[in-house]
Structures are given as structure tokens and as C-alpha cells.
Design a protein around this motif. Structure first.
Motif, PDB file in Angstrom:
ATOM      1  N   PRO A  89       0.810  -1.216   0.000  1.00  0.00           N
ATOM      2  CA  PRO A  89       0.000   0.000   0.000  1.00  0.00           C
ATOM      3  C   PRO A  89       0.849   1.275   0.000  1.00  0.00           C
ATOM      4  CG  PRO A  89      -0.032  -0.993   2.173  1.00  0.00           C
ATOM      5  CD  PRO A  89       0.718  -1.939   1.264  1.00  0.00           C
ATOM      6  N   VAL A  90       0.758   1.989  -1.074  1.00  0.00           N
ATOM      7  CA  VAL A  90       1.393   3.299  -1.214  1.00  0.00           C
ATOM      8  C   VAL A  90       0.348   4.217  -1.831  1.00  0.00           C
ATOM      9  CG1 VAL A  90       3.738   2.391  -1.450  1.00  0.00           C
ATOM     10  CG2 VAL A  90       2.342   2.722  -3.479  1.00  0.00           C
ATOM     11  N   PRO A  91       0.513   5.521  -1.742  1.00  0.00           N
ATOM     12  CA  PRO A  91      -0.477   6.418  -2.346  1.00  0.00           C
ATOM     13  C   PRO A  91      -0.719   6.068  -3.811  1.00  0.00           C
ATOM     14  CG  PRO A  91       1.023   7.683  -0.985  1.00  0.00           C
ATOM     15  CD  PRO A  91       1.576   6.280  -1.055  1.00  0.00           C
ATOM     16  N   GLY A  92      -1.970   5.869  -4.155  1.00  0.00           N
ATOM     17  CA  GLY A  92      -2.367   5.545  -5.522  1.00  0.00           C
ATOM     18  C   GLY A  92      -2.445   4.060  -5.818  1.00  0.00           C
ATOM     19  N   ALA A  93      -1.927   3.204  -4.927  1.00  0.00           N
ATOM     20  CA  ALA A  93      -1.996   1.756  -5.160  1.00  0.00           C
ATOM     21  C   ALA A  93      -3.440   1.283  -5.036  1.00  0.00           C
ATOM     22  CB  ALA A  93      -1.112   1.017  -4.164  1.00  0.00           C
ATOM     23  N   ARG A  94      -3.778   0.293  -5.841  1.00  0.00           N
ATOM     24  CA  ARG A  94      -5.142  -0.243  -5.822  1.00  0.00           C
ATOM     25  C   ARG A  94      -5.108  -1.754  -5.644  1.00  0.00           C
ATOM     26  NH1 ARG A  94      -8.288   0.111 -10.407  1.00  0.00           N
ATOM     27  NH2 ARG A  94      -6.490  -0.531 -11.596  1.00  0.00           N
ATOM     28  N   CYS A  95      -6.131  -2.283  -5.004  1.00  0.00           N
ATOM     29  CA  CYS A  95      -6.294  -3.727  -4.921  1.00  0.00           C
ATOM     30  C   CYS A  95      -7.749  -4.055  -5.224  1.00  0.00           C
ATOM     31  CB  CYS A  95      -5.867  -4.272  -3.561  1.00  0.00           C
ATOM     32  SG  CYS A  95      -6.819  -3.651  -2.173  1.00  0.00           S
ATOM     33  N   THR A  96      -7.968  -5.288  -5.630  1.00  0.00           N
ATOM     34  CA  THR A  96      -9.308  -5.741  -5.993  1.00  0.00           C
ATOM     35  C   THR A  96      -9.643  -6.979  -5.178  1.00  0.00           C
ATOM     36  OG1 THR A  96      -9.024  -4.935  -8.238  1.00  0.00           O
ATOM     37  CG2 THR A  96     -10.774  -6.535  -7.887  1.00  0.00           C
ATOM     38  N   GLY A  97     -10.844  -7.010  -4.643  1.00  0.00           N
ATOM     39  CA  GLY A  97     -11.315  -8.171  -3.901  1.00  0.00           C
ATOM     40  C   GLY A  97     -12.370  -8.916  -4.695  1.00  0.00           C
ATOM     41  N   ARG A  98     -12.384 -10.234  -4.538  1.00  0.00           N
ATOM     42  CA  ARG A  98     -13.375 -11.065  -5.218  1.00  0.00           C
ATOM     43  C   ARG A  98     -14.228 -11.756  -4.168  1.00  0.00           C
ATOM     44  NH1 ARG A  98     -13.595 -16.378  -7.108  1.00  0.00           N
ATOM     45  NH2 ARG A  98     -11.454 -16.775  -6.476  1.00  0.00           N
ATOM     46  N   PRO A  99     -15.540 -11.553  -4.238  1.00  0.00           N
ATOM     47  CA  PRO A  99     -16.434 -12.212  -3.282  1.00  0.00           C
ATOM     48  C   PRO A  99     -16.650 -13.664  -3.675  1.00  0.00           C
ATOM     49  CG  PRO A  99     -17.718 -10.925  -4.818  1.00  0.00           C
ATOM     50  CD  PRO A  99     -16.267 -10.664  -5.143  1.00  0.00           C
ATOM     51  N   PRO A 100     -17.162 -14.460  -2.762  1.00  0.00           N
ATOM     52  CA  PRO A 100     -17.454 -15.851  -3.107  1.00  0.00           C
ATOM     53  C   PRO A 100     -18.623 -15.916  -4.091  1.00  0.00           C
ATOM     54  CG  PRO A 100     -18.283 -15.340  -0.925  1.00  0.00           C
ATOM     55  CD  PRO A 100     -17.502 -14.141  -1.389  1.00  0.00           C
ATOM     56  N   PRO A 101     -18.764 -17.045  -4.781  1.00  0.00           N
ATOM     57  CA  PRO A 101     -19.926 -17.197  -5.662  1.00  0.00           C
ATOM     58  C   PRO A 101     -21.213 -17.022  -4.858  1.00  0.00           C
ATOM     59  CG  PRO A 101     -18.393 -19.014  -5.942  1.00  0.00           C
ATOM     60  CD  PRO A 101     -17.924 -18.217  -4.758  1.00  0.00           C
ATOM     61  N   THR A 102     -22.202 -16.428  -5.466  1.00  0.00           N
ATOM     62  CA  THR A 102     -23.479 -16.213  -4.781  1.00  0.00           C
ATOM     63  C   THR A 102     -24.580 -16.993  -5.468  1.00  0.00           C
ATOM     64  OG1 THR A 102     -23.946 -14.266  -6.117  1.00  0.00           O
ATOM     65  CG2 THR A 102     -22.857 -13.905  -4.006  1.00  0.00           C
ATOM     66  N   ARG A 103     -25.567 -17.267  -4.716  1.00  0.00           N
ATOM     67  CA  ARG A 103     -26.740 -17.961  -5.238  1.00  0.00           C
ATOM     68  C   ARG A 103     -27.848 -16.933  -5.307  1.00  0.00           C
ATOM     69  NH1 ARG A 103     -27.096 -22.529  -7.972  1.00  0.00           N
ATOM     70  NH2 ARG A 103     -28.926 -23.685  -7.408  1.00  0.00           N
ATOM     71  N   CYS A 104     -28.372 -16.685  -6.487  1.00  0.00           N
ATOM     72  CA  CYS A 104     -29.455 -15.704  -6.597  1.00  0.00           C
ATOM     73  C   CYS A 104     -30.618 -16.328  -7.347  1.00  0.00           C
ATOM     74  CB  CYS A 104     -28.974 -14.439  -7.301  1.00  0.00           C
ATOM     75  SG  CYS A 104     -28.460 -14.699  -8.997  1.00  0.00           S
ATOM     76  N   ARG A 105     -31.766 -15.789  -7.106  1.00  0.00           N
ATOM     77  CA  ARG A 105     -32.976 -16.300  -7.759  1.00  0.00           C
ATOM     78  C   ARG A 105     -33.592 -15.187  -8.572  1.00  0.00           C
ATOM     79  NH1 ARG A 105     -35.886 -20.921  -4.653  1.00  0.00           N
ATOM     80  NH2 ARG A 105     -37.075 -20.765  -6.540  1.00  0.00           N
ATOM     81  N   ALA A 106     -33.670 -15.421  -9.841  1.00  0.00           N
ATOM     82  CA  ALA A 106     -34.386 -14.502 -10.718  1.00  0.00           C
ATOM     83  C   ALA A 106     -35.844 -14.941 -10.747  1.00  0.00           C
ATOM     84  CB  ALA A 106     -33.789 -14.542 -12.111  1.00  0.00           C
ATOM     85  N   PRO A 107     -36.756 -13.993 -10.925  1.00  0.00           N
ATOM     86  CA  PRO A 107     -38.172 -14.366 -10.973  1.00  0.00           C
ATOM     87  C   PRO A 107     -38.413 -15.450 -12.028  1.00  0.00           C
ATOM     88  CG  PRO A 107     -37.926 -11.996 -10.914  1.00  0.00           C
ATOM     89  CD  PRO A 107     -36.543 -12.573 -11.083  1.00  0.00           C
ATOM     90  N   GLY A 108     -39.096 -16.517 -11.626  1.00  0.00           N
ATOM     91  CA  GLY A 108     -39.451 -17.589 -12.562  1.00  0.00           C
ATOM     92  C   GLY A 108     -38.345 -18.609 -12.786  1.00  0.00           C
ATOM     93  N   THR A 109     -37.253 -18.545 -11.996  1.00  0.00           N
ATOM     94  CA  THR A 109     -36.191 -19.530 -12.160  1.00  0.00           C
ATOM     95  C   THR A 109     -35.930 -20.223 -10.840  1.00  0.00           C
ATOM     96  OG1 THR A 109     -34.383 -18.064 -11.545  1.00  0.00           O
ATOM     97  CG2 THR A 109     -35.065 -18.020 -13.864  1.00  0.00           C
TER      98      THR A 109
END
Length: 78
Positions: free
Chosen positions: A51-71
Motif C-alpha cells: 500500500p502506497v499512495p495511488g496503489a489499488r487492490c481488488t477483492g473477489r467475493p465468493p460465488p453467490t446464489r441468486c434467484r431470478a423471478p421464474g427460475t
């Protein structure tokens, strides 16, 4: 309570370690995935490794289970 009301929270904790050790632990973004069930992986971007000024990091969440209407639901992996 509304967001406009300015809700907040406050928490204090005493850490029995020097500032250098605390910073070392907090700066290890790869370890964050082990601290939170909301992360699977965290990595530095653009060649950064610390971590220094301007440094960036990216996090990845776990897979999610979602329900779309009708599925019956689908698995999403970001």
C-alpha cells in the motif's frame, strides 16, 4: 433511522503490538480473504505489491446464489 440522520458507529480496541507490526498485518491485503467470509481473494493491481499512495487492490467475493423471478436460481461467479 434515515441515512440523512447521520447514523454512525464507534469501536475501540487495544492492540498489544507496535505500530510497525500492526501496519504489516493490515497491509497484507492477501490475508483479508482469511478474515472475512465476504472475500475469496484480494490482489494488488497495476503491479503494486504494497500500500502506497495511488496503489489499488481488488477483492473477489465468493460465488453467490441468486434467484431470478421464474427460475430455480443460478450461480454467479464474478
Amino acid at each position: 433511522m434515515l441515512y440523512a440522520d447521520g447514523p454512525s458507529t464507534h469501536r475501540e480496541i487495544r492492540i498489544s503490538a507496535g505500530a510497525a507490526r500492526v501496519w504489516e498485518v493490515l497491509a497484507d491485503v492477501g490475508a483479508m480473504a482469511g478474515w472475512s467470509p465476504e472475500l475469496v481473494e484480494v490482489e494488488w493491481q497495476d503491479g503494486a505489491t504494497y500500500p502506497v499512495p495511488g496503489a489499488r487492490c481488488t477483492g473477489r467475493p465468493p460465488p453467490t446464489r441468486c434467484r431470478a423471478p421464474g427460475t430455480s436460481g443460478t450461480t454467479n461467479t464474478p
